[in-house]
Enzyme design. Structure first.
Site, short mmCIF file in Angstrom:
data_model
loop_
_atom_site.label_atom_id
_atom_site.label_comp_id
_atom_site.label_asym_id
_atom_site.label_seq_id
_atom_site.Cartn_x
_atom_site.Cartn_y
_atom_site.Cartn_z
N TYR A 93 0.82 -1.23 0.00
CA TYR A 93 0.00 0.00 0.00
C TYR A 93 0.85 1.27 0.00
O TYR A 93 2.02 1.25 0.27
CB TYR A 93 -1.08 -0.01 1.07
CG TYR A 93 -0.74 -0.09 2.54
CD1 TYR A 93 0.54 0.10 3.05
CD2 TYR A 93 -1.78 -0.32 3.45
CE1 TYR A 93 0.77 0.06 4.41
CE2 TYR A 93 -1.55 -0.36 4.82
CZ TYR A 93 -0.27 -0.17 5.29
OH TYR A 93 -0.05 -0.22 6.63
N GLU A 94 0.19 2.36 -0.37
CA GLU A 94 0.87 3.65 -0.61
C GLU A 94 1.94 3.51 -1.69
O GLU A 94 2.98 4.15 -1.66
CB GLU A 94 1.48 4.23 0.67
CG GLU A 94 0.49 4.52 1.77
CD GLU A 94 -0.55 5.58 1.41
OE1 GLU A 94 -0.38 6.28 0.39
OE2 GLU A 94 -1.56 5.66 2.13
N GLY A 95 1.68 2.66 -2.65
CA GLY A 95 2.62 2.46 -3.75
C GLY A 95 3.50 1.27 -3.51
O GLY A 95 4.27 1.24 -2.54
N GLN A 108 7.70 2.66 -5.98
CA GLN A 108 8.74 3.45 -5.32
C GLN A 108 10.02 3.44 -6.15
O GLN A 108 10.68 4.47 -6.34
CB GLN A 108 9.07 2.88 -3.93
CG GLN A 108 7.90 2.63 -3.01
CD GLN A 108 7.05 3.85 -2.79
OE1 GLN A 108 7.57 4.97 -2.68
NE2 GLN A 108 5.74 3.66 -2.76
#
Lengths: 249, 598, 310
Positions: free
Chosen positions: B439-441, B446
């Site tokens: 999650y969050e990429g 990244q």
């Protein structure tokens, strides 16, 4: 009404202390230190009395090394209004601490002193009683409930086998037991405010107190290890062992 | 069950000796910060984390959050713990004083956040998402929105959520389909379904403030056509109190591998006539705003990696000291010993410890740079720090979280068979950590950001500056002459730097002409940068420790730090060569097969 | 030299703790006197006089000693302290209440919880909750101490000490006891119990748990505990659970019945003073930490044990 709360800086209750190899004591170098848990209960009780409008000022006092300031700040973060550090590098034993506290009581004239029933390092369970004796005040040790009104304290005490309710005239000393209250977690705003509350430092000499120790520790050792267990043949032998060897029944 | 105690000594060390707490304290707005105050905050936060949050971690895992006809019941104890958490003022730590926050620097907030995440990651997600929403409204909200929502959110009375993902729009947010229809009164009616909404519904507060990405009717296609809206669960009365129920409903929650106590919600907007929302900032710039917060959120997830690694280490260490199995190697017929005496258990523990400390050091250093990037009076200093932060956020996120899974897995291994038993608790850390690389990429997102926007697009300026700074410690290490530990650290760090340089050159040379080839090596590149940056900070830690010892300190911490740094140099840093090799040579094998050949 | 022991009593009779304290006093070498301060406390005084090793019983019988408040008792002790080298009280709630007050009034240190007498001025006492044992030497003229009763034998019978009255000191009137609630009947709380009887899955079901363990617990005045397995199997509620994830206990006596001894259970009770394991499986890990292990059929052994200690 002013309440004085003595707080002690001790090895954190989560730390398992190690006896030094040379037997001179326990190793407390670089060990986490915290406020004595019973003193935390005392601070909480005093702050609750202030919040309830019974007390007007809560003064936290600590006797010991300069780092005891942190302990006083922690008391202030719970809600104590100001602090006094009696700074000394000496080994302060309960009688010496009681005398220091007496000197402060003479000066500060608190109505009540609330302290922890014992510190979890030396487990003495003496200072509150000694202070009460030196002041000629009544005492209520092992308190599980405290009510103050009109110069009188009603304290429920935890005694062997049950509870006792004591009525005493103020000023007085109260020492706290575990069930008196559950100390709050300090709030972030109060932690930050604590840094700005007044903290005065005095020395034992300023108070005219001789803090020379009366007890010398000759040796500190590990407690005896558990002896290897045995199998018993039957109930009769088990009961015999429990009664006559272990002496637990 | 494992106890949690915050590693306060290491936190203090990293903050003071590596991340420059004193420098941060000099920044405008940080005047109140002092080492004493920070110590007090860490102490009290640790009490809360270990006393309130950690004991709920396992029951949260076992009971989880429960969906009941649109309502979500949090795990036993959650509601009370959240109330205590908010009342203690922890939600307001880093928020703007204007809205009731304490305005403390990110460096301090980071250490405190580590404690929440380590003690109870599933719990920590609620305040984390709320602070993201607070940040969005603070930066881009209207004055009315700020006045209506911020004081309540800063105080923790209300929580916030971030609504990005839809079933067809995961990593690719250009595919967002949720609609926003302008109303004559200036509000918008929102229609659509959002998934994976953390704490999208719960019973802990009397309102929830959703930030929702949606498209206006005339919006352009793709990422440039997405706007951001505030959609509260309960619409506000004129006096600001929660009033009528808004048309946003939780239609289900997910059954997940980990973080069971964190309700991951499917939210339906507008099924009964339209959910009423207000626009944040300008139309069609929603994704841009989200990206501002995304950096914060990515950093925070990186901290989850650090935190879970530490929790797993503490858990494994306690077991290894306690569990007696076998005799000491080389001692025939000797007494039975605890397993920490066995060399491979030591290796595992040191591997967990050294990497966790390196990850913590990197994250805190980035947090301090973030403070300078926001608060330094000198624009050039701000820009320089911002560049470093931008470069390292994907690394903090990707490297720390990838490591946390390995470290939590090693933690299970230390426990042997007991680790595989849920009751032991080690397995929970592994399951909880598994989401962090997603999650969050994801790690790949990244890594693509790292090699593309953060490296190739600027010609490697920032990463080369960092490498030069890392090189700067080599002469200091050399000053320790023939000291074994320092020789090992220096040699290994130098090899790591050379490996990193080769990989950087490859990325710079390849990204423009063969983006696929460069991208095959992006995740290895991210790990490589993490490992070398971690090695740099562990080397600095060893140098500081050696200096403190020379100054007469008897604190065992410093001796331990040098040994830990040396272990990192011998066991972790050498991976740099392998990763660099893969970055430079790995494309051909990865890309050659036809889809049909798989 | 003479030694004064402050008696623990309820006026009618002497408490057992006094007996252990007298034994500790006897190790100091010197005449042992027992002070009984109470109201209508002749019964307690008579019992004290019959204890082996007691040379004299001194009785202060006055209404204001009825509830033995620390203030009045300490004042009485101090008024009668002349000639004593040592003043001892048991480490009971009472003893701990009074002894420090006496010491402070005499301007001497107090030594708490002694578990051994090395010499007339040197004693061993636990510190850090028993994780270390300190040997301390007193430089004071009078040693005021509390005695950990479990560390000393109870004094035997067979004495015939003189009983003499001592004048009551003035009533300080500082405190008054308004009431006492003594809880005798209910089973003690798990965390505070001196004896715990704990059951595991070996008991088979909830009915057996209650049928077998309750009589034993009642006979011993013990609290009831359980292993996680027994709690999970629904024999007893959650708050019975002893172990790493339940309650951590350290009673004087822990009797594990049908508990195999999973690591997490051991972590919750391994600091108990004495551990008894009763299990039909001789290989059960619980035996490795048990002081006394009994391999046998629970359904025979446990009722037999309840009967034997009842």
């Amino acid at each position: 009404m002013k309440i004085l709360v003595p707080v002690k800086r001790v090895v954190d209750y989560n730390v398992k202390v190690r006896v030094k190899a040379d037997g001179t004591g326990v190793d407390i170098a670089n060990v986490k230190m915290s406020m004595n848990p019973f003193d935390e209960i005392a601070v909480e009780e005093a702050v609750r009395l202030k919040e309830a409008g019974v007390a007007t000022e809560v003064v936290a006092v600590s006797c010991g090394v300069a780092a005891c300031q942190e302990t006083i700040r922690a008391a202030m973060a719970i809600g104590a209004d100001r602090g006094i550090l009696v700074e000394s590098d000496a080994d302060l034993q309960p009688l010496a601490v009681a005398k220091l506290l007496k000197a402060l009581c003479d000066k500060e004239q608190p109505t009540v002193v609330i302290c922890g029933k014992q510190a979890i390092d030396d487990d003495s369970n003496q200072t509150g009683q000694m202070l009460a004796a030196l002041m000629g005040w009544p005492q209520a040790t092992f308190a599980s409930k405290v009510a103050l009104s009109d110069g009188v304290a009603n304290v429920t005490r935890e005694i062997d086998g049950g509870l006792e309710t004591l009525e005493m005239k103020l000023p007085a000393v109260i020492t706290t037991d575990l069930r008196l209250n559950e100390p709050r977690y300090a709030t972030l705003p109060n932690i930050m405010k604590a840094k700005k509350k007044p903290l005065e430092t005095v020395k034992p000499a300023d108070l005219g107190v001789d803090v020379a120790p009366r007890l010398t520790t000759l040796k500190v050792a590990e407690p005896p290890k558990r002896s290897a267990g045995v199998r018993v043949a039957d109930v009769a032998q088990l009961v015999d062992k429990l009664k006559n060897e272990a002496k637990v029944i | 069950m494992s106890q949690y105690t915050a590693p306060i000594r290491d936190m203090q060390f990293v903050m003071r000796e590596l991340a420059g707490l004193d420098e941060v304290a000099k920044l405008p707005g940080c005047e109140e910060v002092s080492a004493d105050l920070v110590d007090a905050i860490l102490e009290e936060a640790n009490k809360f984390a270990s006393g309130v949050l950690a004991p709920l971690n396992r029951i949260g895992d076992q009971e989880g959050a429960k969906w009941d006809n649109g309502d979500v019941r949090t795990a036993p104890g959650w509601k009370e713990a959240y109330k205590q958490f908010a009342e203690a003022g922890w939600t307001a730590l880093a928020c703007e004083p204007e809205f009731g926050g304490q305005g403390l620097p990110k460096l301090v907030a980071t250490a405190v956040m580590e404690m929440w995440k380590a003690s109870n990651m599933a719990f920590s997600l609620c305040p984390m998402l709320t602070s993201g929403a607070i940040e969005a409204i603070t930066l881009r909200g209207t004055d009315e929105q700020k006045a209506a929502y911020l004081p309540k959110m800063v105080s923790g009375e209300w929580t916030g959520t971030m609504n990005l993902t839809e079933p067809q729009a995961g990593s690719d947010l250009a595919a967002v389909r949720t609609r926003a229809e302008p109303q004559p009164d200036g509000t918008y009616k929102i229609f659509g379904q959002k998934i994976f909404i953390t704490y999208g519904e719960h019973d802990m507060t009397d309102n929830i403030v959703h930030l929702v990405l949606a498209r206006l009717p005339d919006a352009p296609e793709g990422v440039k056509g997405i706007s951001l809206f505030v959609v509260p669960k309960f619409l506000l009365n004129a006096d600001g109190t929660p009033g009528a129920r808004n048309d946003v409903h939780c239609v289900s929650i997910e059954h997940k591998l980990g973080i069971h106590a964190s309700p991951t919600c499917v939210l339906a907007f507008g099924d009964h006539g339209g959910a009423i929302g207000t626009l944040v900032g300008e139309e069609n710039r929603g994704l841009e705003y989200m990206f501002i917060m995304m950096n914060e959120a990515r950093f925070a997830v990186g901290m989850e990696g650090v935190a879970l690694a530490d929790r797993a280490y503490q858990h494994a260490l306690a077991y290894a000291k306690d569990r007696v199995q076998g005799t000491e190697m080389g001692v025939r017929g000797g007494p039975k010993v605890s397993i920490i005496h066995h060399p491979d258990v030591r290796r595992m523990l040191m591997s967990m410890k050294s990497q966790t400390e390196a990850m913590r050091a990197l994250a805190y250093v980035v947090a301090a740079a973030n403070d300078a990037a926001h608060r330094d009076p000198d624009a050039a200093v701000r820009a320089e720090n911002q560049a470093f932060v931008d470069l390292m956020i994907p690394v903090v996120k990707g490297w720390s979280t990838e490591n946390s899974i390995d470290i939590a897995s090693t933690g299970v291994q230390v426990h042997g068979g007991m680790g595989f038993i849920e009751e032991t608790g080690a397995a929970q850390h592994l399951r909880d950590s598994r989401i962090t690389t997603i999650y969050e990429g994801t790690t790949a997102i990244q890594a693509n950001d790292l090699i593309g926007r953060k490296t190739a697009r600027e010609g490697g300026v920032t990463i080369k500056a960092l490498i030069a700074e890392i090189r700067g410690v080599l002469p200091q290490l050399a000053e320790h002459g023939s000291d074994d530990a320092f020789v090992a650290i220096r040699k290994s760090l130098e090899s790591g730097i050379v490996a990193l340089e080769a990989a950087v050159e490859y990325v710079l040379a390849t990204y423009g002409k063969d983006i696929k080839a460069a991208s095959v090596g992006s995740v290895p590149f991210l790990k490589l940068l993490g490992i070398v940056a971690g090695g740099w900070l562990m080397a600095r830690a060893a140098l500081v420790s050696s200096q403190r010892i020379a100054e007469g300190s008897t604190d065992e911490f410093y001796k331990t730090k040098i040994v830990t740094s040396r272990f990192y140099a011998d066991h972790v840093l050498p991976q740099a060569q392998a990763l660099s090799y893969t970055v430079v040579n790995g494309a051909a094998g990865a890309l050659a097969l036809d889809e049909a050949q798989f | 030299m003479a030694i004064l022991v402050i008696a623990e009593h309820d006026n009618a009779s002497l408490k057992a703790a006094t007996l252990n304290t007298i034994s500790a006093a006897a190790k100091l070498g010197g005449e042992v006197h027992v002070l009984v301060a109470g109201a209508n406390c002749g019964g307690a005084a008579e019992q004290a006089a019959k204890l082996a090793g007691v040379a004299k019983v001194r009785v202060a019988d006055a209404a204001h000693y009825e509830s033995q408040t620390a203030e009045n008792v300490a004042a009485l002790v101090v008024a009668n302290a002349a000639g004593y080298t040592h003043i001892l009280a048991p480490s009971t709630a009472n003893g701990k209440n009074v002894a420090p007050r006496v010491a402070a009034l005499l301007d001497v240190a107090q030594i708490s919880d002694i578990v051994a007498v090395e010499s007339a001025d040197t004693f061993v006492r636990p510190i850090y909750a028993g994780n270390a044992m300190a040997t301390v030497k007193s430089s004071d003229a009078v040693k005021v101490m509390t005695v950990r009763t479990t560390a000393f034998e109870a004094a035997g019978q067979g004495g015939s000490a003189a009983v003499e009255a001592v004048a009551a000191a003035a009533d300080l009137g500082l405190t008054s006891v308004k009431g006492r609630e003594l809880t005798k009947s209910a089973r003690p709380e798990l965390g505070a119990a001196k004896i715990i009887v704990s059951g595991g899955r070996g008991l088979g079901n909830s009915e057996n748990y209650h049928k077998l363990l309750e009589p034993l617990a009642d006979a011993l005045g013990a609290a009831l505990g359980a292993s996680r397995a027994a709690v999970d199997a629904g024999y007893v509620p959650n708050d019975y659970q002893v172990g790493q994830t339940g309650k951590i206990v350290a009673p004087q006596l822990y009797i594990a019945v049908g508990i195999s001894g999973a690591i997490q259970h051991l972590a919750g009770m391994k600091d108990s003073k004495v551990i008894v394991a009763i299990n039909k499986d001789p290989e059960a890990p619980i035996f490795q930490v048990a002081d006394y292990g009994l391999v046998g059929d629970l359904f025979e052994v446990v009722p037999e044990l309840a009967k034997a200690v009842g």
